[in-house]
Design an enzyme around this catalytic site. Structure first.
Site, short mmCIF file in Angstrom:
data_model
loop_
_atom_site.label_atom_id
_atom_site.label_comp_id
_atom_site.label_asym_id
_atom_site.label_seq_id
_atom_site.Cartn_x
_atom_site.Cartn_y
_atom_site.Cartn_z
N ASP A 1 -39.79 -34.67 -13.97
CA ASP A 1 -38.66 -34.20 -14.79
C ASP A 1 -37.78 -33.26 -13.98
O ASP A 1 -37.15 -32.36 -14.53
CB ASP A 1 -39.18 -33.50 -16.05
CG ASP A 1 -40.09 -32.31 -15.72
OD1 ASP A 1 -40.50 -32.20 -14.54
OD2 ASP A 1 -40.38 -31.51 -16.63
N GLU A 2 -37.72 -33.47 -12.66
CA GLU A 2 -36.95 -32.58 -11.79
C GLU A 2 -35.77 -33.34 -11.19
O GLU A 2 -35.91 -34.45 -10.71
CB GLU A 2 -37.85 -32.05 -10.67
CG GLU A 2 -37.23 -30.89 -9.91
CD GLU A 2 -38.22 -30.20 -8.98
OE1 GLU A 2 -37.85 -29.20 -8.36
OE2 GLU A 2 -39.37 -30.69 -8.87
#
Length: 643
Positions: free
Chosen positions: A553-554
């Site tokens: 989720d980066e």
């Protein structure tokens, strides 16, 4: 392999130059006449002492020496002096002392005695040159004013540094001092030909002669190197073995003549006397080996001259054995074998050339002239080695001159071969075009059928290529650029910003609450949430910006250019606002947010690694501060409260 021309072209080939053979015979007669004139015009003296005065610069001492053969090679200087006093030394025969002493191949030592006298106005120092570099052992003894003897040694069995003077030949200083007469003994022994050109030089005259010698050798070896390199490139391009054989032939000639002329001992292998001793005959035998291979390949002898091909094959093995014989049966026998093999092979090559030329072989006329010239050189050299002809500049350099002309003409022959190959390729191309015209209609039908299939296949290939590029450079889930593209864009941004002296920002974004989404809805829901978050952020990016997913989720955003820090944090605040809010998936609501770290170039880093690391640390500070916030890499910024 290029074969001989068909039988129908024989008459045409003969008519091409009907005066070639008469010219060969005229050239041969001229060379023989020149050799006879040189023999007849060589001065012969009955004895005495060479007279050195101020006008003398070079004296051929061959006619002034006395000679003693030492079959066992056991005499020392004292015994040689006693033998001279007893009258055992004698003047050499007329045949032996024409221009230079030549005793041929002898398994014995030879002593020479020389008693030069000088005029009062002549220099006190002279140089004695034994002008045959491949001699094994040369010792010179001269009596000083007190009657004591001092000696010096040279020869190709010694390291070059051991010579009394650095010279390609064996040169010894003769110092008269205050006297007007010297007594000089010379002892020579060699496994090769005992050729002894004995010359007295003034130092200045020898230096001037050396310049001419080195210039001539530079021209010869330069031409040989250029031809060898050119044909090596042709071999690398065409992969025809005949060009490689030519290179081997040229290399063998170069090694052999470097050994014969002393250039190898002086410049190439000065500390390797064992090789200096055999480099001349081994080089010549190697040249013969590759010359025989070249002849077979160039003339395609198994087809053009099948009756002589067996002799060419035998020549290959004889020269190969001659090379090995230097270590198997000794130098002298191997050197004599090399001379005899060269003396036999050169006329064999000429006969093969005549037969091939008569059969219309392309390039055979150049080949024939080349080998006739080399045949003359080989014959003269071999006869000189055996002492059958006098030693002078013609007989010493005959093979070198002949080989230079031969290598040049053989290169012309190879050029003819290339032209023939081009002609054959052109004929093959024309035949192919004719065949294409005959089958044109059938091919057109087949082409029409295949065109549709190929177009469909090409379309599929383009689609597959685009898909592969998408997979290679983009994230499969969100369609955003991946880490590879991000690193490349960052390097480009750094280069542009450094060149234009502007700033840009790197934002590292980590989604808040994404773990709870995965735990609650599963990975399928998490994937849809990631796509929605990516779309929200992508909607805020300009065309010049880059948004990439680097894992999980980066995300990382590269915003370029930015005017100042306020511009960068304004983008960060907009991203925080865009990510904060509910996300509906299949009627279920989920809440996410974003923590963002902001780094500026060049204040927070000047490389990909330092900028991303600075922004990443700032992102973790934002998470630690309560999430839904942004932080600057160097100084804390503001915080947008979570909704």
């Amino acid at each position: 392999m290029v074969h001989g021309a068909p039988c129908g072209t024989v008459a045409e080939s003969r008519a091409m130059n009907p005066r070639v053979v008469p010219r060969f015979l005229a050239l041969l007669r001229s060379m023989l006449f020149l050799s006879c004139m040189l023999w007849a015009c060589t001065p012969v003296r009955a004895g005495g002492a060479p007279w050195l005065d101020a006008a003398a610069t070079r004296i051929n001492a061959a006619s002034w020496v006395s000679v003693l053969a030492d079959p066992g090679g056991d005499l020392d200087l004292r015994q040689a002096v006693e033998a001279f006093a007893a009258g055992r030394f004698s003047a050499p025969s007329i045949a032996t002392r024409r221009a230079a002493l030549n005793f041929g191949y002898r398994d014995e030592a030879v002593w020479l005695y020389l008693e030069p006298r000088r005029a009062p106005d002549a220099p006190a120092r002279w140089l004695l040159e034994i002008g045959f570099a491949s001699l094994d052992q040369v010792e010179v003894f001269q009596a000083d004013a007190t009657g004591d003897w001092k000696g010096a040694r040279s020869g190709d069995l010694l390291p070059f540094s051991a010579r009394p003077l650095a010279h390609i030949n064996h040169v010894f200083p003769l110092d008269f001092g205050a006297g007007d007469q010297l007594r000089v003994f010379v002892r020579v022994r060699s496994h090769g030909s005992l050729t002894l050109p004995v010359t007295l030089w003034s130092p200045a005259a020898l230096h001037a002669e050396d310049q001419r010698r080195y210039a001539g050798e530079a021209v010869y070896f330069g031409m040989l190197s250029a031809l060898a390199l050119y044909n090596l490139l042709l071999w690398a391009t065409l992969r025809e073995r005949v060009f490689l054989y030519y290179v081997g032939f040229a290399a063998g000639m170069a090694v052999g003549f470097a050994g014969q002329n002393g250039l190898g001992a002086q410049f190439l292998w000065p500390a390797w006397p064992a090789w200096a001793n055999i480099s001349f005959p081994v080089g010549m035998a190697s040249a013969g080996l590759f010359g025989a291979l070249f002849t077979r390949a160039f003339l395609a002898s198994s087809r053009s001259v099948p009756g002589l091909d067996g002799l060419l094959r035998l020549s290959v093995f004889v020269f190969l054995f001659a090379i090995l014989a230097h270590w198997l049966i000794g130098y002298r026998a191997a050197a004599m074998l090399t001379s005899l093999a060269g003396l036999c092979f050169a006329p064999l090559a000429v006969v093969c050339g005549v037969r091939a030329w008569w059969a219309g072989h392309p390039g055979a006329r150049y080949f024939l002239v080349a080998w006739i010239l080399l045949l003359l050189g080989v014959a003269v050299m071999a006869m000189r080695n055996f002492g059958w002809v006098p030693t002078n500049w013609v007989t010493i350099y005959a093979m070198q001159i002949g080989s230079a002309l031969e290598m040049l003409l053989l290169s012309f022959a190879l050029a003819d071969r290339i032209n023939e190959m081009r002609r054959e390729r052109e004929e093959a191309r024309q035949a192919a075009l004719e065949a294409a015209r005959v089958t044109e209609q059938a091919l057109e039908r087949r082409v029409a059928e295949r065109t549709g299939e190929l177009e469909a296949a090409n379309a599929r290939l383009r689609e597959n290529e685009q898909a592969l590029q998408q997979l290679a450079f983009h994230d499969a889930l969100t369609g955003l650029p991946n880490r590879m593209v991000l690193d490349d864009r960052l390097r480009q941004a750094i280069a542009r910003a450094a060149r234009q002296r502007v700033r840009f920002a790197v934002l590292v974004v980590d989604l808040d609450g994404f773990k709870e989404v995965n735990d609650r809805g599963g990975h399928a829901v998490g994937d849809r949430v990631l796509r929605i978050a990516a779309e929200r952020m992508r909607g805020l990016m300009r065309a010049s910006d880059t948004l990439a997913r680097i894992g999980g989720d980066e995300f990382v955003a590269v915003v370029e250019p930015v005017g100042d820090e306020a511009d960068a944090v304004a983008v960060a605040a907009k991203l925080v606002d865009a990510l904060d809010g509910p996300v509906n998936v299949d009627g279920d609501g989920y809440r996410i947010g974003g923590s963002i770290g902001v780094a500026l170039f060049p204040m927070d880093g000047d490389s990909v690694e330092t900028l991303v690391r600075a922004a990443d640390r700032a992102m973790y500070r934002a998470k630690a501060a309560g999430r839904g916030a942004w932080r600057r890499a160097a100084v804390d910024g503001g915080q947008v409260p979570a909704h």
